[in-house]
Design an enzyme around this catalytic site. Structure first.
Site, PDB file in Angstrom:
ATOM      1  N   SER A  72       1.052  -1.365   0.270  1.00 24.37           N
ATOM      2  CA  SER A  72      -0.129  -0.251  -0.120  1.00 24.37           C
ATOM      3  C   SER A  72       0.657   1.078   0.239  1.00 24.37           C
ATOM      4  O   SER A  72       1.933   0.834  -1.377  1.00 24.37           O
ATOM      5  CB  SER A  72      -0.648   0.207   1.108  1.00 24.37           C
ATOM      6  OG  SER A  72      -1.655   1.058   1.019  1.00 24.37           O
ATOM      7  N   GLU A 172      -1.700  -1.944  -8.378  1.00 18.67           N
ATOM      8  CA  GLU A 172      -2.974  -2.918  -7.824  1.00 18.67           C
ATOM      9  C   GLU A 172      -3.907  -1.047  -6.734  1.00 18.67           C
ATOM     10  O   GLU A 172      -2.696  -0.321  -6.438  1.00 18.67           O
ATOM     11  CB  GLU A 172      -2.758  -3.594  -6.293  1.00 18.67           C
ATOM     12  CG  GLU A 172      -1.618  -3.119  -5.634  1.00 18.67           C
ATOM     13  CD  GLU A 172      -2.705  -2.145  -4.320  1.00 18.67           C
ATOM     14  OE1 GLU A 172      -3.988  -2.099  -4.007  1.00 18.67           O
ATOM     15  OE2 GLU A 172      -1.493  -1.481  -3.589  1.00 18.67           O
ATOM     16  N   HIS A 240      -5.546  -5.198  -1.940  1.00 17.75           N
ATOM     17  CA  HIS A 240      -5.662  -4.866   0.208  1.00 17.75           C
ATOM     18  C   HIS A 240      -6.862  -6.452  -0.264  1.00 17.75           C
ATOM     19  O   HIS A 240      -7.512  -6.322   0.654  1.00 17.75           O
ATOM     20  CB  HIS A 240      -6.363  -3.713  -0.664  1.00 17.75           C
ATOM     21  CG  HIS A 240      -5.491  -2.684  -0.298  1.00 17.75           C
ATOM     22  ND1 HIS A 240      -4.614  -2.237  -1.291  1.00 17.75           N
ATOM     23  CD2 HIS A 240      -5.202  -2.090   0.683  1.00 17.75           C
ATOM     24  CE1 HIS A 240      -4.007  -0.999  -1.168  1.00 17.75           C
ATOM     25  NE2 HIS A 240      -4.299  -1.062   0.646  1.00 17.75           N
TER      26      HIS A 240
END
Length: 271
Positions: A72, A172, A240
């Protein structure tokens, strides 16, 4: 797993946006990198703030960076270690995901095998071609880079931005609506970050529903793929969601194209 966590007493502070002041987080990271008796650096959370540390990390890399794990917002540190220091890292779960239902048992077992050296190669099948270049039989090799799309966008125009030449780029994100995904991809294109990229692999894009409950990000990515001359594929278990799998970054990967595309990665320097 037989690991002994070393948690700084001042890990968390009271800033209004991120987990602690930059000076404290930088000191903690430098201490973790330089500690000769610890075996890994595992990020506790993502969120926001990693990019603020980059200008003060220095250009001179450690002689051997121990396994560095996270994802992330941690993408900013991954890219720094991979591009500036030439060090491999692990795109994997943050500590708040472990011991909960936010990571599947299969993903957890594979993570353990990779980090403890029982596994030194990965194969990711089930990829789906998104453009004509990805449907042609053949092989593409390149260094794996990337991670969170929004974090990569935030580094555009800085000395730490993505240099895609010769890479297989993995992407992502979470809670981004279709228009935002489009905006970020277009900016990466127009800024030159994708120049020389060998292929692009999309992981999961969860959340980000429109007011009517639809997710239009897939259509956005299909349209983006049609503008690219290099292979663009989707279906990489990266992101995620609970099925996300560990992936080494900064190492060489190979994509087998054609009817049954897959990604293969082998390593010897990630642990």
């Amino acid at each position: 797993w037989g690991l002994v966590p070393r948690v700084p007493d001042d890990l968390f502070g009271d800033p209004y946006v991120y987990s602690n002041d930059d000076s404290v987080r930088l000191r903690q990271l430098r201490a973790a990198i330089g500690n000769r008796t610890s075996r890994a650096i595992w990020c506790v959370r993502g969120g926001y703030g990693s990019g603020r540390l980059l200008p003060r990390l220095g250009r001179c890399s450690p002689r051997a960076l121990k396994p560095f794990i996270g994802f992330s917002d941690v993408t900013a540190l991954h890219l720094f270690f991979n591009q500036i220091w030439g060090q491999p890292t692990w795109h994997g779960p943050v500590l708040t995901q472990l011991g909960s239902d936010r990571i599947s048992p299969a993903a957890l077992e594979e993570l353990h095998a990779c980090l403890f050296g029982r596994q030194t190669a990965l194969m990711r099948g089930g990829l789906r071609p998104m453009n004509a270049a990805a449907r042609q039989p053949g092989r593409v090799t390149g260094r794996l880079l990337g991670g969170n799309l929004k974090t990569l966008q935030s580094l555009i125009g800085t000395p730490f931005g993505l240099s895609g030449r010769g890479t297989i780029l993995v992407l992502e994100d979470v809670d981004e609506r279709g228009y935002a995904i489009d905006r970020m991809l277009v900016q990466l294109q127009q800024s030159g970050g994708l120049q020389g990229v060998k292929a692009i692999l999309f992981g999961s894009f969860t959340g980000g529903l429109e007011a009517n409950g639809r997710f239009v990000g897939d259509e956005v990515m299909e349209r983006f793929a049609a503008t690219m001359r290099v292979p663009v594929l989707t279906g990489l278990p990266l992101g995620h969601d609970a099925e996300a799998r560990v992936l080494p970054l900064g190492v060489k990967g190979e994509i087998e194209l054609g009817r049954h595309p897959c990604l293969r990665v082998a390593w010897s320097v990630c642990r």
